[in-house]
Motif scaffolding. Structure first.
Motif, PDB file in Angstrom:
ATOM      1  N   ALA A 284      81.787 -29.647  31.994  1.00 37.58           N
ATOM      2  CA  ALA A 284      82.302 -28.721  32.090  1.00 37.58           C
ATOM      3  C   ALA A 284      83.835 -29.278  31.877  1.00 37.58           C
ATOM      4  O   ALA A 284      85.051 -28.182  32.327  1.00 37.58           O
ATOM      5  N   THR A 285      84.466 -30.504  32.381  1.00 39.29           N
ATOM      6  CA  THR A 285      85.460 -30.976  32.290  1.00 39.29           C
ATOM      7  C   THR A 285      86.075 -30.351  30.805  1.00 39.29           C
ATOM      8  O   THR A 285      87.528 -30.180  30.040  1.00 39.29           O
ATOM      9  N   PHE A 286      85.037 -29.979  29.466  1.00 37.04           N
ATOM     10  CA  PHE A 286      85.853 -30.386  27.891  1.00 37.04           C
ATOM     11  C   PHE A 286      86.467 -29.402  27.991  1.00 37.04           C
ATOM     12  O   PHE A 286      87.832 -28.952  27.654  1.00 37.04           O
ATOM     13  N   HIS A 287      85.624 -28.044  28.688  1.00 38.11           N
ATOM     14  CA  HIS A 287      86.985 -26.995  28.569  1.00 38.11           C
ATOM     15  C   HIS A 287      87.988 -26.547  29.297  1.00 38.11           C
ATOM     16  O   HIS A 287      88.980 -26.216  29.490  1.00 38.11           O
ATOM     17  N   TYR A 288      88.094 -27.428  30.470  1.00 38.10           N
ATOM     18  CA  TYR A 288      89.677 -27.556  30.828  1.00 38.10           C
ATOM     19  C   TYR A 288      90.452 -28.650  29.968  1.00 38.10           C
ATOM     20  O   TYR A 288      91.450 -27.982  30.042  1.00 38.10           O
ATOM     21  N   ALA A 289      90.016 -29.657  30.106  1.00 39.05           N
ATOM     22  CA  ALA A 289      90.696 -30.278  28.825  1.00 39.05           C
ATOM     23  C   ALA A 289      91.076 -29.346  27.740  1.00 39.05           C
ATOM     24  O   ALA A 289      92.326 -30.058  26.976  1.00 39.05           O
ATOM     25  N   ASP A 290      90.253 -28.640  27.380  1.00 37.27           N
ATOM     26  CA  ASP A 290      90.337 -28.078  25.906  1.00 37.27           C
ATOM     27  C   ASP A 290      91.848 -27.018  25.983  1.00 37.27           C
ATOM     28  O   ASP A 290      92.310 -26.454  24.628  1.00 37.27           O
ATOM     29  N   VAL A 291      92.086 -26.766  26.906  1.00 39.71           N
ATOM     30  CA  VAL A 291      92.479 -25.526  27.199  1.00 39.71           C
ATOM     31  C   VAL A 291      94.507 -26.086  27.427  1.00 39.71           C
ATOM     32  O   VAL A 291      95.055 -25.505  27.323  1.00 39.71           O
ATOM     33  N   ALA A 292      94.139 -27.909  27.968  1.00 42.69           N
ATOM     34  CA  ALA A 292      95.349 -28.616  28.724  1.00 42.69           C
ATOM     35  C   ALA A 292      95.583 -29.253  27.109  1.00 42.69           C
ATOM     36  O   ALA A 292      96.858 -29.952  26.556  1.00 42.69           O
ATOM     37  N   ILE A 293      95.189 -29.902  26.120  1.00 44.17           N
ATOM     38  CA  ILE A 293      94.923 -30.088  25.151  1.00 44.17           C
ATOM     39  C   ILE A 293      96.848 -29.900  24.119  1.00 44.17           C
ATOM     40  O   ILE A 293      96.847 -31.335  23.277  1.00 44.17           O
ATOM     41  N   GLU A 294      96.869 -29.080  24.546  1.00 46.65           N
ATOM     42  CA  GLU A 294      98.440 -28.835  23.646  1.00 46.65           C
ATOM     43  C   GLU A 294      99.420 -29.479  24.404  1.00 46.65           C
ATOM     44  O   GLU A 294     100.596 -29.513  23.707  1.00 46.65           O
ATOM     45  N   ALA A 295      99.278 -29.833  25.533  1.00 48.68           N
ATOM     46  CA  ALA A 295     100.382 -30.115  26.570  1.00 48.68           C
ATOM     47  C   ALA A 295     100.819 -31.770  25.877  1.00 48.68           C
ATOM     48  O   ALA A 295     101.647 -32.440  25.775  1.00 48.68           O
TER      49      ALA A 295
END
Length: 179
Positions: A111-122
């Motif tokens: 579940a956290t993968f999808h969250y981190a995937d969105v946040a990665i560009e920051a």
């Protein structure tokens, strides 16, 4: 692709050397999730991450799967990227869960993968920002961050004993609900 013990060792070193990016993403994810869930989550230090990498790769059965997923994501590129979106998401989610461990950590890692995937560009230095990286590399960074952040201590609920654990002392000399 051929996976040998030497390949597993190479991928372990690559994952260890990725510490600056992965640890930054772990901590950014933890900060954001802590704020959203109104809880304090301790930061992860690079050495904690490297020790956790060593633990994951010390388990040979887990290590061969992690190494294969890492190698696939490191090189996965799809012309135009979007058709490959599902493939790199699938591999990333599986890697995050495999790194995180058994349930419930596996599900939390996924579940956290999808969250981190969105946040990665920051996160500075993360893959995918320049546009020249293979399509799977940003998912690899997100998967490693999600899996290791789930595996490593720092969440209050993991620091205490579960209120749902049933001890053996209840069965010794006493009765259970089933009796």
């Amino acid at each position: 692709m051929r996976i040998t013990p030497a390949v597993v060792a190479e991928e372990r070193e690559w994952v260890r050397e990725r510490a600056p990016v992965v640890v930054a993403l772990i901590n950014a994810t933890r900060d954001d999730l802590g704020e959203r869930f109104d809880t304090e989550v301790t930061e992860v230090a690079p050495e904690q991450y490297r020790r956790a990498v060593d633990e994951v790769f010390a388990d040979g059965d887990r290590a061969v799967n992690v190494a294969a997923l890492v190698r696939l994501l490191r090189t996965l590129d799809v012309q135009g990227d979007y058709p490959g979106f599902v493939v790199d998401e699938l591999l990333g989610r599986e890697l995050a869960g495999t790194v995180a461990g058994d349930q419930p950590l596996r599900l939390l890692g996924e579940a956290t993968f999808h969250y981190a995937d969105v946040a990665i560009e920051a996160v500075e230095g993360s893959a995918g920002v320049s546009g020249n990286d293979p399509a799977g590399l940003d998912d690899l960074d997100a998967a490693l961050a999600a899996g290791f952040q789930s595996r490593l201590p720092g969440w209050e609920w993991r620091e205490r004993e579960s209120p749902f654990a049933v001890g053996t002392d209840e069965r010794e000399g006493g009765t259970t609900r089933d009796e």
